[in-house]
Design a protein around this motif. Structure first.
Motif, PDB file in Angstrom:
ATOM      1  N   GLU A  56       0.842  -1.197   0.000  1.00  0.00           N
ATOM      2  CA  GLU A  56       0.000   0.000   0.000  1.00  0.00           C
ATOM      3  C   GLU A  56       0.877   1.248   0.000  1.00  0.00           C
ATOM      4  N   ARG A  57       0.539   2.203  -0.851  1.00  0.00           N
ATOM      5  CA  ARG A  57       1.328   3.443  -0.940  1.00  0.00           C
ATOM      6  C   ARG A  57       1.239   4.249   0.358  1.00  0.00           C
ATOM      7  N   PHE A  58       2.359   4.870   0.716  1.00  0.00           N
ATOM      8  CA  PHE A  58       2.370   5.819   1.828  1.00  0.00           C
ATOM      9  C   PHE A  58       3.210   7.023   1.430  1.00  0.00           C
ATOM     10  N   SER A  59       2.928   8.151   2.042  1.00  0.00           N
ATOM     11  CA  SER A  59       3.709   9.362   1.837  1.00  0.00           C
ATOM     12  C   SER A  59       3.681  10.168   3.124  1.00  0.00           C
ATOM     13  N   GLN A  60       4.833  10.696   3.500  1.00  0.00           N
ATOM     14  CA  GLN A  60       4.932  11.536   4.686  1.00  0.00           C
ATOM     15  C   GLN A  60       5.105  13.003   4.302  1.00  0.00           C
ATOM     16  N   SER A  61       4.553  13.377   3.151  1.00  0.00           N
ATOM     17  CA  SER A  61       4.731  14.748   2.652  1.00  0.00           C
ATOM     18  C   SER A  61       4.191  15.788   3.632  1.00  0.00           C
ATOM     19  N   GLY A  62       3.079  15.507   4.268  1.00  0.00           N
ATOM     20  CA  GLY A  62       2.514  16.460   5.226  1.00  0.00           C
ATOM     21  C   GLY A  62       3.329  16.587   6.492  1.00  0.00           C
ATOM     22  N   ASN A  63       4.086  15.546   6.833  1.00  0.00           N
ATOM     23  CA  ASN A  63       4.882  15.572   8.056  1.00  0.00           C
ATOM     24  C   ASN A  63       6.005  16.601   8.019  1.00  0.00           C
ATOM     25  N   GLN A  64       6.500  16.933   6.831  1.00  0.00           N
ATOM     26  CA  GLN A  64       7.604  17.888   6.749  1.00  0.00           C
ATOM     27  C   GLN A  64       7.206  19.256   7.299  1.00  0.00           C
ATOM     28  N   LEU A  65       5.899  19.528   7.394  1.00  0.00           N
ATOM     29  CA  LEU A  65       5.437  20.792   7.967  1.00  0.00           C
ATOM     30  C   LEU A  65       5.711  20.868   9.466  1.00  0.00           C
ATOM     31  N   ASP A  94       3.290   8.472  11.255  1.00  0.00           N
ATOM     32  CA  ASP A  94       2.650   7.176  11.420  1.00  0.00           C
ATOM     33  C   ASP A  94       3.671   6.090  11.107  1.00  0.00           C
ATOM     34  N   TYR A  95       3.593   4.984  11.829  1.00  0.00           N
ATOM     35  CA  TYR A  95       4.462   3.838  11.558  1.00  0.00           C
ATOM     36  C   TYR A  95       3.935   3.123  10.318  1.00  0.00           C
ATOM     37  N   VAL A  96       4.837   2.726   9.415  1.00  0.00           N
ATOM     38  CA  VAL A  96       4.444   1.948   8.239  1.00  0.00           C
ATOM     39  C   VAL A  96       5.233   0.646   8.232  1.00  0.00           C
ATOM     40  N   GLY A  97       4.567  -0.441   7.800  1.00  0.00           N
ATOM     41  CA  GLY A  97       5.227  -1.738   7.717  1.00  0.00           C
ATOM     42  C   GLY A  97       4.693  -2.715   8.735  1.00  0.00           C
ATOM     43  N   GLY A  98       5.467  -3.795   8.931  1.00  0.00           N
ATOM     44  CA  GLY A  98       5.064  -4.893   9.806  1.00  0.00           C
ATOM     45  C   GLY A  98       5.597  -4.769  11.212  1.00  0.00           C
ATOM     46  N   THR A  99       5.365  -5.836  12.016  1.00  0.00           N
ATOM     47  CA  THR A  99       5.695  -5.784  13.438  1.00  0.00           C
ATOM     48  C   THR A  99       6.766  -6.785  13.861  1.00  0.00           C
ATOM     49  N   SER A 100       7.232  -7.654  12.968  1.00  0.00           N
ATOM     50  CA  SER A 100       8.262  -8.623  13.362  1.00  0.00           C
ATOM     51  C   SER A 100       9.643  -7.971  13.328  1.00  0.00           C
ATOM     52  N   GLY A 101      10.600  -8.589  14.006  1.00  0.00           N
ATOM     53  CA  GLY A 101      11.976  -8.084  13.976  1.00  0.00           C
ATOM     54  C   GLY A 101      12.278  -7.129  15.109  1.00  0.00           C
ATOM     55  N   ARG A 160      13.799  15.701   3.072  1.00  0.00           N
ATOM     56  CA  ARG A 160      12.688  16.350   3.756  1.00  0.00           C
ATOM     57  C   ARG A 160      11.585  15.382   4.141  1.00  0.00           C
ATOM     58  N   PHE A 161      11.325  14.341   3.290  1.00  0.00           N
ATOM     59  CA  PHE A 161      10.352  13.324   3.666  1.00  0.00           C
ATOM     60  C   PHE A 161      10.532  12.103   2.779  1.00  0.00           C
ATOM     61  N   ILE A 162       9.877  11.011   3.193  1.00  0.00           N
ATOM     62  CA  ILE A 162       9.947   9.767   2.438  1.00  0.00           C
ATOM     63  C   ILE A 162       8.552   9.340   1.993  1.00  0.00           C
ATOM     64  N   SER A 163       8.532   8.473   1.002  1.00  0.00           N
ATOM     65  CA  SER A 163       7.287   7.872   0.525  1.00  0.00           C
ATOM     66  C   SER A 163       7.631   6.459   0.072  1.00  0.00           C
ATOM     67  N   GLY A 164       6.625   5.680  -0.279  1.00  0.00           N
ATOM     68  CA  GLY A 164       6.899   4.330  -0.762  1.00  0.00           C
ATOM     69  C   GLY A 164       5.683   3.442  -0.708  1.00  0.00           C
ATOM     70  N   ASP A 171       8.052  -2.527   1.091  1.00  0.00           N
ATOM     71  CA  ASP A 171       8.190  -3.043  -0.263  1.00  0.00           C
ATOM     72  C   ASP A 171       9.060  -2.132  -1.128  1.00  0.00           C
ATOM     73  N   ALA A 172       8.910  -0.824  -0.986  1.00  0.00           N
ATOM     74  CA  ALA A 172       9.653   0.139  -1.807  1.00  0.00           C
ATOM     75  C   ALA A 172       9.726   1.468  -1.067  1.00  0.00           C
ATOM     76  N   ILE A 173      10.726   2.281  -1.447  1.00  0.00           N
ATOM     77  CA  ILE A 173      10.915   3.567  -0.768  1.00  0.00           C
ATOM     78  C   ILE A 173      11.417   4.611  -1.756  1.00  0.00           C
ATOM     79  N   GLY A 174      11.002   5.865  -1.530  1.00  0.00           N
ATOM     80  CA  GLY A 174      11.456   7.004  -2.321  1.00  0.00           C
ATOM     81  C   GLY A 174      11.835   8.143  -1.386  1.00  0.00           C
ATOM     82  N   PHE A 175      12.700   9.030  -1.870  1.00  0.00           N
ATOM     83  CA  PHE A 175      13.254  10.096  -1.045  1.00  0.00           C
ATOM     84  C   PHE A 175      13.010  11.446  -1.699  1.00  0.00           C
ATOM     85  N   HIS A 176      12.504  12.391  -0.918  1.00  0.00           N
ATOM     86  CA  HIS A 176      12.148  13.726  -1.396  1.00  0.00           C
ATOM     87  C   HIS A 176      13.089  14.736  -0.756  1.00  0.00           C
ATOM     88  N   TRP A 177      13.776  15.504  -1.596  1.00  0.00           N
ATOM     89  CA  TRP A 177      14.828  16.433  -1.159  1.00  0.00           C
ATOM     90  C   TRP A 177      14.376  17.872  -1.370  1.00  0.00           C
TER      91      TRP A 177
END
Length: 187
Positions: A56-65, A94-101, A160-164, A171-177
């Motif tokens: 599922e897609r996630f983005s933390q774009s609003g968090n940079q505020l 918000d936490y994204v991903g699973g709970t093991s490890g 500044r924030f991550i998405s993925g 599953d995947a990650i992107g970086f916003h500068w």
């Protein structure tokens, strides 16, 4: 919308002015437009998306505020990056991903920023290494898979924030500068 205002100005000038005055006004508008663009150089860029195409897609774009990145929590299993959470200013995303490890937590020094991220992936994210402007290397995960190296396109910009994409794993990650927020006081 801006074109309507320019069109109205041109219409007004053409009906109330000589051709020479109209040419001068158009030249002034073009110069003003060009100088406004030159004053604000481009600073934002994107690196990614690294990993697989599921989750599922996630983005933390609003968090940079909430401020610059000040800490990172990464959950790691034997083979994968399982989950992540980023603190912006004093507020955790918000936490994204699973709970093991196992959960690791790293805090940045006041005024410290992330300027490069490298890692490895196959179908899922396997390794992340955050590099700061204070020459710290914050490494999480296992050293297997396809390598990537994410850096900003423009000088003096930081992460500044991550998405993925995430499910039970990252599953995947992107970086916003972009530029470090100049109006923000250090935590």
């Amino acid at each position: 919308m801006a074109f309507e205002g320019i069109r109205a100005t041109i219409h007004f000038l053409s009906s109330h002015s000589s051709p020479r005055m109209l040419t001068a006004a158009l030249l002034a508008l073009l110069c003003a437009s060009a100088s406004a663009t030159a004053i604000q150089p481009r600073a934002s860029s994107y690196s990614g998306e690294y990993g697989g195409g599921v989750g599922e897609r996630f983005s933390q774009s609003g968090n940079q505020l909430d401020g610059p990145i000040t800490a990172i929590r990464i959950r790691v299993s034997n083979y994968y990056i399982v989950g992540l959470q980023v603190r912006y200013g004093t507020v955790w995303s918000d936490y994204v991903g699973g709970t093991s490890g196992d959960l690791d937590e790293i805090f940045l020094y006041p005024g410290e920023s992330i300027v490069q991220v490298s890692g490895k992936y196959k179908t899922y994210l396997r390794k992340l290494v955050f590099v700061t402007d204070k020459f710290r290397f914050l490494s999480f995960g296992k050293d297997t898979g396809t390598s990537f190296n994410a850096v900003p396109l423009y000088p003096n910009t930081v992460l500044r924030f991550i998405s993925g994409r995430a499910g039970s794993l990252i599953d995947a990650i992107g970086f916003h500068w972009d530029l470090y927020p100049s109006d923000y006081e250090s935590c």
